[in-house]
Design a protein around this motif. Structure first.
Motif, PDB file in Angstrom:
ATOM      1  N   UNK A 133      -3.919 -12.037  -7.578  1.00 31.90           N
ATOM      2  CA  UNK A 133      -3.540 -11.847  -8.984  1.00 31.90           C
ATOM      3  C   UNK A 133      -4.214 -10.636  -9.624  1.00 31.90           C
ATOM      4  N   UNK A 134      -4.193  -9.544  -8.906  1.00 30.69           N
ATOM      5  CA  UNK A 134      -4.754  -8.280  -9.385  1.00 30.69           C
ATOM      6  C   UNK A 134      -4.149  -7.158  -8.555  1.00 30.69           C
ATOM      7  N   UNK A 135      -4.277  -5.911  -9.003  1.00 32.46           N
ATOM      8  CA  UNK A 135      -3.778  -4.807  -8.179  1.00 32.46           C
ATOM      9  C   UNK A 135      -4.549  -4.745  -6.848  1.00 32.46           C
ATOM     10  N   UNK A 136      -3.807  -4.556  -5.751  1.00 26.56           N
ATOM     11  CA  UNK A 136      -4.406  -4.542  -4.416  1.00 26.56           C
ATOM     12  C   UNK A 136      -4.035  -3.259  -3.685  1.00 26.56           C
ATOM     13  N   UNK A 137      -4.862  -2.905  -2.715  1.00 29.51           N
ATOM     14  CA  UNK A 137      -4.575  -1.741  -1.883  1.00 29.51           C
ATOM     15  C   UNK A 137      -4.007  -2.198  -0.545  1.00 29.51           C
ATOM     16  N   UNK A 138      -3.385  -1.264   0.155  1.00 28.48           N
ATOM     17  CA  UNK A 138      -2.877  -1.538   1.495  1.00 28.48           C
ATOM     18  C   UNK A 138      -4.043  -1.981   2.378  1.00 28.48           C
ATOM     19  N   UNK A 139      -5.187  -1.310   2.260  1.00 27.94           N
ATOM     20  CA  UNK A 139      -6.352  -1.617   3.094  1.00 27.94           C
ATOM     21  C   UNK A 139      -6.815  -3.070   2.889  1.00 27.94           C
ATOM     22  N   UNK A 140      -6.852  -3.540   1.636  1.00 26.54           N
ATOM     23  CA  UNK A 140      -7.271  -4.928   1.370  1.00 26.54           C
ATOM     24  C   UNK A 140      -6.327  -5.931   2.030  1.00 26.54           C
ATOM     25  N   UNK A 141      -5.036  -5.691   1.872  1.00 24.98           N
ATOM     26  CA  UNK A 141      -4.044  -6.598   2.459  1.00 24.98           C
ATOM     27  C   UNK A 141      -4.149  -6.544   3.980  1.00 24.98           C
ATOM     28  N   UNK A 142      -4.273  -5.341   4.533  1.00 21.67           N
ATOM     29  CA  UNK A 142      -4.402  -5.163   5.977  1.00 21.67           C
ATOM     30  C   UNK A 142      -5.591  -5.960   6.523  1.00 21.67           C
ATOM     31  N   UNK A 143      -6.761  -5.791   5.913  1.00 23.16           N
ATOM     32  CA  UNK A 143      -7.962  -6.463   6.412  1.00 23.16           C
ATOM     33  C   UNK A 143      -7.822  -7.983   6.366  1.00 23.16           C
TER      34      UNK A 143
END
Length: 159
Positions: free
Chosen positions: A20-30
């Motif tokens: 429930x916040x802006x996320x980066x590709x790296x965060x989702x990937x990890x």
């Protein structure tokens, strides 16, 4: 009506909705890599596709983007249910079959949701016994039957 999300799209959106916040590709990937082997470019492509489909909005941050859900998972589920219901040639029968598939917990959640949508003015009146623990003090409405207010029937019928 939105198309159902694919398996990987759902896995990505689940994280976006959960955090429930802006996320980066790296965060989702990890986070995804804890469950499966997946490439950075695959996650980037999925988030780009979700952006093009209108599921997420993005804002540039340096050379990357931060992605944020446009609507909630509940709104997504509601849209899928509405679409499935609208495709039925007998909506009442579809609802009866759907309710029959529900657990007791789901039926209670449904009742709560109907009360929220109807608001306090249309909710069934609370039943109170004439004396604490008095037998037979429950009204017909409290037994699950709908009992119309005689005053409203008079007003409606013009009597």
């Amino acid at each position: 009506m939105p198309r159902p999300l694919g398996e990987l799209e759902d896995a990505v959106m689940t994280r976006v909705w959960k955090w429930n916040r802006p996320v980066t590709v790296r965060e989702v990937l990890e986070d995804l890599q804890q469950e499966r082997s997946i490439a950075y470019t695959t996650v980037m492509t999925v988030l780009d596709n979700l952006h093009q489909k209108g599921w997420v909005r993005r804002e540039a941050e340096g050379r990357a983007y931060r992605y944020e859900a446009v609507s909630t998972r509940a709104a997504y589920a509601a849209a899928l249910m509405n679409d499935a219901w609208a495709q039925s040639d007998n909506p009442a029968a579809a609802l009866v079959a759907f309710f029959g598939m529900m657990s007791d917990e789901q039926r209670h959640a449904l009742r709560d949701a109907v009360r929220m949508v109807q608001g306090p003015e249309t909710a069934e009146p609370a039943t109170t016994p004439s004396a604490p623990g008095a037998p037979g003090a429950q009204t017909e409405a409290g037994k699950g039957g709908a009992v119309e207010n005689p005053a409203s029937a008079t007003e409606r019928d013009g009597r």
